[in-house]
Motif scaffolding. Structure first.
Motif, PDB file in Angstrom:
ATOM      1  N   SER A  10      -2.706   8.488  -9.106  1.00  0.00           N
ATOM      2  CA  SER A  10      -3.749   8.367  -8.083  1.00  0.00           C
ATOM      3  C   SER A  10      -4.708   9.544  -8.079  1.00  0.00           C
ATOM      4  N   SER A  11      -4.611  10.435  -9.071  1.00  0.00           N
ATOM      5  CA  SER A  11      -5.471  11.621  -9.087  1.00  0.00           C
ATOM      6  C   SER A  11      -6.791  11.377  -9.809  1.00  0.00           C
ATOM      7  N   VAL A  12      -7.000  10.163 -10.296  1.00  0.00           N
ATOM      8  CA  VAL A  12      -8.295   9.748 -10.841  1.00  0.00           C
ATOM      9  C   VAL A  12      -8.814   8.631  -9.948  1.00  0.00           C
ATOM     10  N   VAL A  13     -10.095   8.585  -9.716  1.00  0.00           N
ATOM     11  CA  VAL A  13     -10.668   7.844  -8.594  1.00  0.00           C
ATOM     12  C   VAL A  13     -10.414   6.344  -8.628  1.00  0.00           C
ATOM     13  N   GLY A  14     -10.100   5.770  -9.768  1.00  0.00           N
ATOM     14  CA  GLY A  14      -9.926   4.320  -9.858  1.00  0.00           C
ATOM     15  C   GLY A  14      -8.878   3.784  -8.905  1.00  0.00           C
ATOM     16  N   VAL A  15      -7.701   4.412  -8.875  1.00  0.00           N
ATOM     17  CA  VAL A  15      -6.611   3.937  -8.015  1.00  0.00           C
ATOM     18  C   VAL A  15      -6.961   4.072  -6.529  1.00  0.00           C
ATOM     19  N   PRO A  16      -7.438   5.236  -6.055  1.00  0.00           N
ATOM     20  CA  PRO A  16      -7.833   5.299  -4.643  1.00  0.00           C
ATOM     21  C   PRO A  16      -8.875   4.247  -4.257  1.00  0.00           C
ATOM     22  N   ILE A  17      -9.817   3.950  -5.160  1.00  0.00           N
ATOM     23  CA  ILE A  17     -10.819   2.935  -4.853  1.00  0.00           C
ATOM     24  C   ILE A  17     -10.174   1.562  -4.728  1.00  0.00           C
ATOM     25  N   VAL A  18      -9.255   1.235  -5.636  1.00  0.00           N
ATOM     26  CA  VAL A  18      -8.584  -0.073  -5.581  1.00  0.00           C
ATOM     27  C   VAL A  18      -7.845  -0.243  -4.258  1.00  0.00           C
ATOM     28  N   PHE A  19      -7.094   0.768  -3.850  1.00  0.00           N
ATOM     29  CA  PHE A  19      -6.356   0.658  -2.597  1.00  0.00           C
ATOM     30  C   PHE A  19      -7.296   0.648  -1.397  1.00  0.00           C
ATOM     31  N   ALA A  20      -8.397   1.381  -1.462  1.00  0.00           N
ATOM     32  CA  ALA A  20      -9.362   1.380  -0.364  1.00  0.00           C
ATOM     33  C   ALA A  20     -10.040   0.016  -0.235  1.00  0.00           C
ATOM     34  N   VAL A  21     -10.369  -0.602  -1.362  1.00  0.00           N
ATOM     35  CA  VAL A  21     -10.957  -1.947  -1.327  1.00  0.00           C
ATOM     36  C   VAL A  21      -9.958  -2.947  -0.753  1.00  0.00           C
ATOM     37  N   PHE A  22      -8.689  -2.813  -1.145  1.00  0.00           N
ATOM     38  CA  PHE A  22      -7.641  -3.671  -0.596  1.00  0.00           C
ATOM     39  C   PHE A  22      -7.553  -3.509   0.917  1.00  0.00           C
ATOM     40  N   ALA A  23      -7.565  -2.248   1.391  1.00  0.00           N
ATOM     41  CA  ALA A  23      -7.518  -1.985   2.825  1.00  0.00           C
ATOM     42  C   ALA A  23      -8.758  -2.539   3.521  1.00  0.00           C
ATOM     43  N   TYR A  24      -9.908  -2.405   2.872  1.00  0.00           N
ATOM     44  CA  TYR A  24     -11.178  -2.911   3.416  1.00  0.00           C
ATOM     45  C   TYR A  24     -11.115  -4.418   3.612  1.00  0.00           C
ATOM     46  N   VAL A  25     -10.649  -5.122   2.592  1.00  0.00           N
ATOM     47  CA  VAL A  25     -10.524  -6.582   2.687  1.00  0.00           C
ATOM     48  C   VAL A  25      -9.537  -6.954   3.785  1.00  0.00           C
ATOM     49  N   LEU A  26      -8.461  -6.177   3.910  1.00  0.00           N
ATOM     50  CA  LEU A  26      -7.458  -6.455   4.935  1.00  0.00           C
ATOM     51  C   LEU A  26      -8.043  -6.358   6.340  1.00  0.00           C
ATOM     52  N   PHE A  27      -8.703  -5.244   6.653  1.00  0.00           N
ATOM     53  CA  PHE A  27      -9.139  -5.075   8.035  1.00  0.00           C
ATOM     54  C   PHE A  27     -10.360  -5.922   8.376  1.00  0.00           C
ATOM     55  N   VAL A  28     -11.264  -6.131   7.417  1.00  0.00           N
ATOM     56  CA  VAL A  28     -12.387  -7.029   7.683  1.00  0.00           C
ATOM     57  C   VAL A  28     -11.891  -8.469   7.790  1.00  0.00           C
ATOM     58  N   GLY A  29     -11.013  -8.866   6.863  1.00  0.00           N
ATOM     59  CA  GLY A  29     -10.458 -10.217   6.922  1.00  0.00           C
ATOM     60  C   GLY A  29      -9.659 -10.461   8.190  1.00  0.00           C
ATOM     61  N   ALA A  30      -8.920  -9.437   8.646  1.00  0.00           N
ATOM     62  CA  ALA A  30      -8.147  -9.581   9.884  1.00  0.00           C
ATOM     63  C   ALA A  30      -9.072  -9.797  11.074  1.00  0.00           C
ATOM     64  N   GLY A  31     -10.176  -9.058  11.116  1.00  0.00           N
ATOM     65  CA  GLY A  31     -11.117  -9.213  12.218  1.00  0.00           C
ATOM     66  C   GLY A  31     -11.783 -10.570  12.227  1.00  0.00           C
ATOM     67  N   ILE A  32     -12.185 -11.042  11.050  1.00  0.00           N
ATOM     68  CA  ILE A  32     -12.821 -12.361  10.950  1.00  0.00           C
ATOM     69  C   ILE A  32     -11.831 -13.456  11.326  1.00  0.00           C
ATOM     70  N   ARG A  33     -10.601 -13.323  10.868  1.00  0.00           N
ATOM     71  CA  ARG A  33      -9.581 -14.332  11.178  1.00  0.00           C
ATOM     72  C   ARG A  33      -9.260 -14.366  12.665  1.00  0.00           C
TER      73      ARG A  33
ATOM     74  N   ILE B 188       0.835  -1.204   0.000  1.00  0.00           N
ATOM     75  CA  ILE B 188       0.000   0.000   0.000  1.00  0.00           C
ATOM     76  C   ILE B 188       0.871   1.255   0.000  1.00  0.00           C
ATOM     77  N   PHE B 189       1.855   1.302   0.887  1.00  0.00           N
ATOM     78  CA  PHE B 189       2.673   2.508   1.008  1.00  0.00           C
ATOM     79  C   PHE B 189       3.439   2.806  -0.273  1.00  0.00           C
ATOM     80  N   PHE B 190       4.180   1.833  -0.772  1.00  0.00           N
ATOM     81  CA  PHE B 190       5.031   2.098  -1.926  1.00  0.00           C
ATOM     82  C   PHE B 190       4.223   2.175  -3.220  1.00  0.00           C
ATOM     83  N   GLY B 191       3.104   1.464  -3.300  1.00  0.00           N
ATOM     84  CA  GLY B 191       2.246   1.585  -4.472  1.00  0.00           C
ATOM     85  C   GLY B 191       1.665   2.981  -4.593  1.00  0.00           C
ATOM     86  N   ILE B 192       1.108   3.480  -3.493  1.00  0.00           N
ATOM     87  CA  ILE B 192       0.538   4.827  -3.511  1.00  0.00           C
ATOM     88  C   ILE B 192       1.625   5.871  -3.713  1.00  0.00           C
ATOM     89  N   LEU B 193       2.773   5.682  -3.067  1.00  0.00           N
ATOM     90  CA  LEU B 193       3.858   6.651  -3.202  1.00  0.00           C
ATOM     91  C   LEU B 193       4.316   6.766  -4.655  1.00  0.00           C
TER      92      LEU B 193
END
Length: 259
Positions: free
Chosen positions: A118-141, A97-102
């Motif tokens: 990252s100035s067009v919404v597609g990239v921020p959405i992709v990284f946000a979905v990735f973060a979403y899956v990470l934190f929800v998946g972490a909680g379920i696990r 996430i850090f180096f991809g966005i950077l």
């Protein structure tokens, strides 16, 4: 003498360039997509070359990469996620996430690219979905499916009638506001940065080549402002990548810890 063509004033159309490949198909390819591909190839080559030259005693290049990786491991994962085991587990994802966005942020100041991927919404959405899956998946696990959602939606210690008000607020805050704010924060900063850069360089170009008399001298000031904006954009690019990965780590910690 051939008159110079007046430069085009920068605007929102910069973010929606005309496609030059596969027009009219789901695989349309425009300048923004090209910029993103350049950033991805660059970051993959950078770390690929670094990994292929790993030595027990690191040289300058390897040392610089290791220091950069340590920023994410120490200042993001280990600083936020309380469990050392979980910190190690999620460090690779937070690093991506850090180096991809950077890398995508910094394309906005690269000559010939001139716009952040990252100035067009597609990239921020992709990284946000990735973060979403990470934190929800972490909680379920960590807690199990039912227990995780119960803790998120029905915090213990609250009188049950309050849940009629609290549960919708918790659901909206956790599963909508978190990813949405990640998208909006990154997108807004990158759009603002591009417009500010474009306007300062446009002003310099216009004053230098089209203004008359003493106004030409003002181009020195606008050029100086352009340099300052470039330095500011480098700072913003780093800060936004750091904040995005840091908030992802915070959300992971909130998901794995019980209320």
């Amino acid at each position: 003498m051939i008159p110079l063509e007046a430069p085009e004033l920068p605007g929102m159309e910069d973010f929606f360039p005309e496609p030059f490949l596969f027009e009219g198909t789901p695989f349309e390819f425009n300048r923004i997509m090209l910029v993103r591909m350049v950033a991805v190839v660059f970051i993959c080559l950078l770390f690929g070359i670094g990994a292929s030259r790993v030595k027990l005693v690191p040289g300058r290049f390897q040392g610089a990469l290791e220091m950069a990786l340590q920023v994410v491991r120490v200042n993001v994962a280990e600083a936020v996620i309380e469990s050392p085991v979980l910190a190690r587990r999620y460090t690779p994802a937070l690093t991506v996430i850090f180096f991809g966005i950077l890398a995508l942020n910094l394309t906005g100041i690269v000559p010939l690219l001139h716009i952040a991927g990252s100035s067009v919404v597609g990239v921020p959405i992709v990284f946000a979905v990735f973060a979403y899956v990470l934190f929800v998946g972490a909680g379920i696990r960590a807690q199990g499916f039912g227990h995780f959602f119960k803790n998120q939606l029905f915090p213990p210690g609250v009188p049950w009638p309050i849940y009629f008000l609290l549960t919708p607020v918790e659901a909206f805050s956790t599963f909508v506001v978190r990813p949405a704010t990640l998208v909006i924060r990154l997108l807004a900063n990158m759009i603002a940065g591009h417009i500010l850069l474009a306007l300062t360089f446009f002003g310099t170009h216009y004053l230098l080549f089209y203004a008359s008399g003493l106004l030409k001298g003002v181009s020195v000031l606008t050029f100086g402002a352009s340099i300052l904006v470039v330095l500011l954009e480098i700072l913003v690019a780093v800060v936004q990548a750091f904040v995005f990965s840091l908030l992802t780590a915070v959300y992971i910690q909130l998901s794995v810890s019980e209320h």
